[in-house]
Scaffold this motif. Structure first.
Motif, PDB file in Angstrom:
ATOM      1  N   MET A   8      42.970  32.209  66.947  1.00  0.00           N
ATOM      2  CA  MET A   8      41.715  31.304  65.345  1.00  0.00           C
ATOM      3  C   MET A   8      42.233  29.800  64.993  1.00  0.00           C
ATOM      4  O   MET A   8      43.456  29.320  65.182  1.00  0.00           O
ATOM      5  N   ALA A   9      40.870  28.860  64.731  1.00  0.00           N
ATOM      6  CA  ALA A   9      41.597  27.783  64.891  1.00  0.00           C
ATOM      7  C   ALA A   9      39.680  27.848  63.776  1.00  0.00           C
ATOM      8  O   ALA A   9      38.532  28.393  63.957  1.00  0.00           O
ATOM      9  N   TRP A  10      40.080  26.664  63.158  1.00  0.00           N
ATOM     10  CA  TRP A  10      38.513  25.594  62.330  1.00  0.00           C
ATOM     11  C   TRP A  10      38.261  24.221  62.958  1.00  0.00           C
ATOM     12  O   TRP A  10      38.874  23.570  63.431  1.00  0.00           O
ATOM     13  N   VAL A  11      37.236  24.075  62.899  1.00  0.00           N
ATOM     14  CA  VAL A  11      36.647  23.047  63.192  1.00  0.00           C
ATOM     15  C   VAL A  11      35.979  22.148  61.527  1.00  0.00           C
ATOM     16  O   VAL A  11      34.923  22.985  60.785  1.00  0.00           O
ATOM     17  N   TYR A  12      36.188  21.061  61.749  1.00  0.00           N
ATOM     18  CA  TYR A  12      35.809  20.582  60.326  1.00  0.00           C
ATOM     19  C   TYR A  12      35.240  19.628  59.646  1.00  0.00           C
ATOM     20  O   TYR A  12      35.964  18.680  60.594  1.00  0.00           O
ATOM     21  N   ILE A  13      34.859  19.409  58.519  1.00  0.00           N
ATOM     22  CA  ILE A  13      34.270  17.548  58.758  1.00  0.00           C
ATOM     23  C   ILE A  13      34.668  17.902  57.152  1.00  0.00           C
ATOM     24  O   ILE A  13      34.174  18.347  56.614  1.00  0.00           O
ATOM     25  N   LEU A  14      35.150  16.032  57.186  1.00  0.00           N
ATOM     26  CA  LEU A  14      35.162  15.570  55.526  1.00  0.00           C
ATOM     27  C   LEU A  14      34.759  14.809  55.790  1.00  0.00           C
ATOM     28  O   LEU A  14      34.070  13.753  56.420  1.00  0.00           O
ATOM     29  N   GLN A  15      34.100  14.692  54.448  1.00  0.00           N
ATOM     30  CA  GLN A  15      33.176  13.293  53.700  1.00  0.00           C
ATOM     31  C   GLN A  15      34.426  12.875  53.285  1.00  0.00           C
ATOM     32  O   GLN A  15      34.685  12.910  51.977  1.00  0.00           O
ATOM     33  N   CYS A  16      34.458  10.397  53.483  1.00  0.00           N
ATOM     34  CA  CYS A  16      35.517  10.070  52.673  1.00  0.00           C
ATOM     35  C   CYS A  16      35.026   9.411  52.017  1.00  0.00           C
ATOM     36  O   CYS A  16      33.310   9.700  51.349  1.00  0.00           O
ATOM     37  N   ALA A  17      36.055   8.452  51.144  1.00  0.00           N
ATOM     38  CA  ALA A  17      35.335   8.101  49.235  1.00  0.00           C
ATOM     39  C   ALA A  17      34.455   6.904  50.530  1.00  0.00           C
ATOM     40  O   ALA A  17      33.692   5.882  49.527  1.00  0.00           O
ATOM     41  N   ASP A  18      34.586   6.269  51.581  1.00  0.00           N
ATOM     42  CA  ASP A  18      33.387   5.452  51.877  1.00  0.00           C
ATOM     43  C   ASP A  18      32.480   5.694  52.429  1.00  0.00           C
ATOM     44  O   ASP A  18      31.167   5.309  53.327  1.00  0.00           O
ATOM     45  N   GLY A  19      32.235   6.992  52.347  1.00  0.00           N
ATOM     46  CA  GLY A  19      30.768   7.612  53.317  1.00  0.00           C
ATOM     47  C   GLY A  19      31.048   8.116  54.819  1.00  0.00           C
ATOM     48  O   GLY A  19      30.560   8.789  54.954  1.00  0.00           O
ATOM     49  N   SER A  20      32.210   7.964  55.250  1.00  0.00           N
ATOM     50  CA  SER A  20      32.498   8.102  56.128  1.00  0.00           C
ATOM     51  C   SER A  20      32.622   9.887  56.693  1.00  0.00           C
ATOM     52  O   SER A  20      32.726  10.594  55.462  1.00  0.00           O
ATOM     53  N   PHE A  21      32.035  10.112  57.504  1.00  0.00           N
ATOM     54  CA  PHE A  21      32.902  11.505  57.357  1.00  0.00           C
ATOM     55  C   PHE A  21      34.145  11.313  58.512  1.00  0.00           C
ATOM     56  O   PHE A  21      34.095  10.282  59.815  1.00  0.00           O
ATOM     57  N   LYS A  46      23.247  13.088  63.223  1.00  0.00           N
ATOM     58  CA  LYS A  46      23.441  14.692  63.442  1.00  0.00           C
ATOM     59  C   LYS A  46      24.342  15.368  62.426  1.00  0.00           C
ATOM     60  O   LYS A  46      24.059  16.579  62.761  1.00  0.00           O
ATOM     61  N   LYS A  47      24.896  14.540  62.376  1.00  0.00           N
ATOM     62  CA  LYS A  47      26.837  15.089  61.865  1.00  0.00           C
ATOM     63  C   LYS A  47      25.862  16.017  60.349  1.00  0.00           C
ATOM     64  O   LYS A  47      26.168  17.205  59.365  1.00  0.00           O
ATOM     65  N   GLU A  48      25.353  14.964  59.596  1.00  0.00           N
ATOM     66  CA  GLU A  48      24.510  15.353  58.744  1.00  0.00           C
ATOM     67  C   GLU A  48      23.347  16.358  58.079  1.00  0.00           C
ATOM     68  O   GLU A  48      23.435  17.242  57.762  1.00  0.00           O
ATOM     69  N   ALA A  49      23.059  16.846  59.696  1.00  0.00           N
ATOM     70  CA  ALA A  49      21.938  18.061  59.280  1.00  0.00           C
ATOM     71  C   ALA A  49      22.907  18.998  60.059  1.00  0.00           C
ATOM     72  O   ALA A  49      22.631  20.199  59.716  1.00  0.00           O
ATOM     73  N   LEU A  50      23.976  18.784  60.826  1.00  0.00           N
ATOM     74  CA  LEU A  50      24.927  19.993  61.142  1.00  0.00           C
ATOM     75  C   LEU A  50      25.128  20.659  59.626  1.00  0.00           C
ATOM     76  O   LEU A  50      25.364  22.407  58.953  1.00  0.00           O
ATOM     77  N   ILE A  51      25.582  19.458  58.556  1.00  0.00           N
ATOM     78  CA  ILE A  51      26.663  19.898  57.501  1.00  0.00           C
ATOM     79  C   ILE A  51      25.527  20.229  56.772  1.00  0.00           C
ATOM     80  O   ILE A  51      25.885  21.429  55.682  1.00  0.00           O
ATOM     81  N   LYS A  52      24.095  20.319  56.606  1.00  0.00           N
ATOM     82  CA  LYS A  52      22.896  20.898  55.503  1.00  0.00           C
ATOM     83  C   LYS A  52      22.412  22.557  56.503  1.00  0.00           C
ATOM     84  O   LYS A  52      21.944  22.798  55.579  1.00  0.00           O
ATOM     85  N   GLY A  53      23.273  22.092  57.859  1.00  0.00           N
ATOM     86  CA  GLY A  53      23.142  24.000  58.423  1.00  0.00           C
ATOM     87  C   GLY A  53      21.436  23.477  59.058  1.00  0.00           C
ATOM     88  O   GLY A  53      20.175  24.835  59.267  1.00  0.00           O
TER      89      GLY A  53
END
Length: 102
Positions: free
Chosen positions: A1-14, A75-82
């Motif tokens: 089992m594994a997870w892929v994740y996205i973090l948003q950093c304080a500077d707004g980057s992913f 595209k990452k933002e669209a993924l985050i929003k679903g």
């Protein structure tokens, strides 16, 4: 089992990552505590978890992580929003420009 994740950093980057066995919340805590010296997130704290996806197979998670890392910010933002329709539309573009019409 594994997870892929996205973090948003304080500077707004992913930051896109993958973890085996641990849940994304655990990895978030490790990023917050700077347990990975020299990590991208260490100088961009605090970070917050904005997306995660579970995979039964580690190989599938590795593939997804590499794919997402190559995506544009939009595209990452669209993924985050679903917003799958937008993800698909952005996938049909090349270098952010609409494809030429025949």
């Amino acid at each position: 089992m594994a997870w892929v994740y996205i973090l948003q950093c304080a500077d707004g980057s992913f930051y896109t990552g993958m973890t085996r066995g641990e849940e994304p919340d655990q990895r978030l805590s490790e990023h917050q505590m700077k347990l990975s010296a020299g990590a991208y997130t260490a100088s961009r704290l605090p970070v917050r978890l904005v997306y995660s996806e579970y995979f039964e197979l580690v190989a599938d998670a590795i593939f997804a992580e590499r794919k997402i890392k190559g995506w544009s910010r939009a595209k990452k933002e669209a993924l985050i929003k679903g917003d799958w329709a937008l993800v698909q539309r952005l996938s049909s573009r090349r270098r952010g420009k609409p494809r030429a019409q025949s």
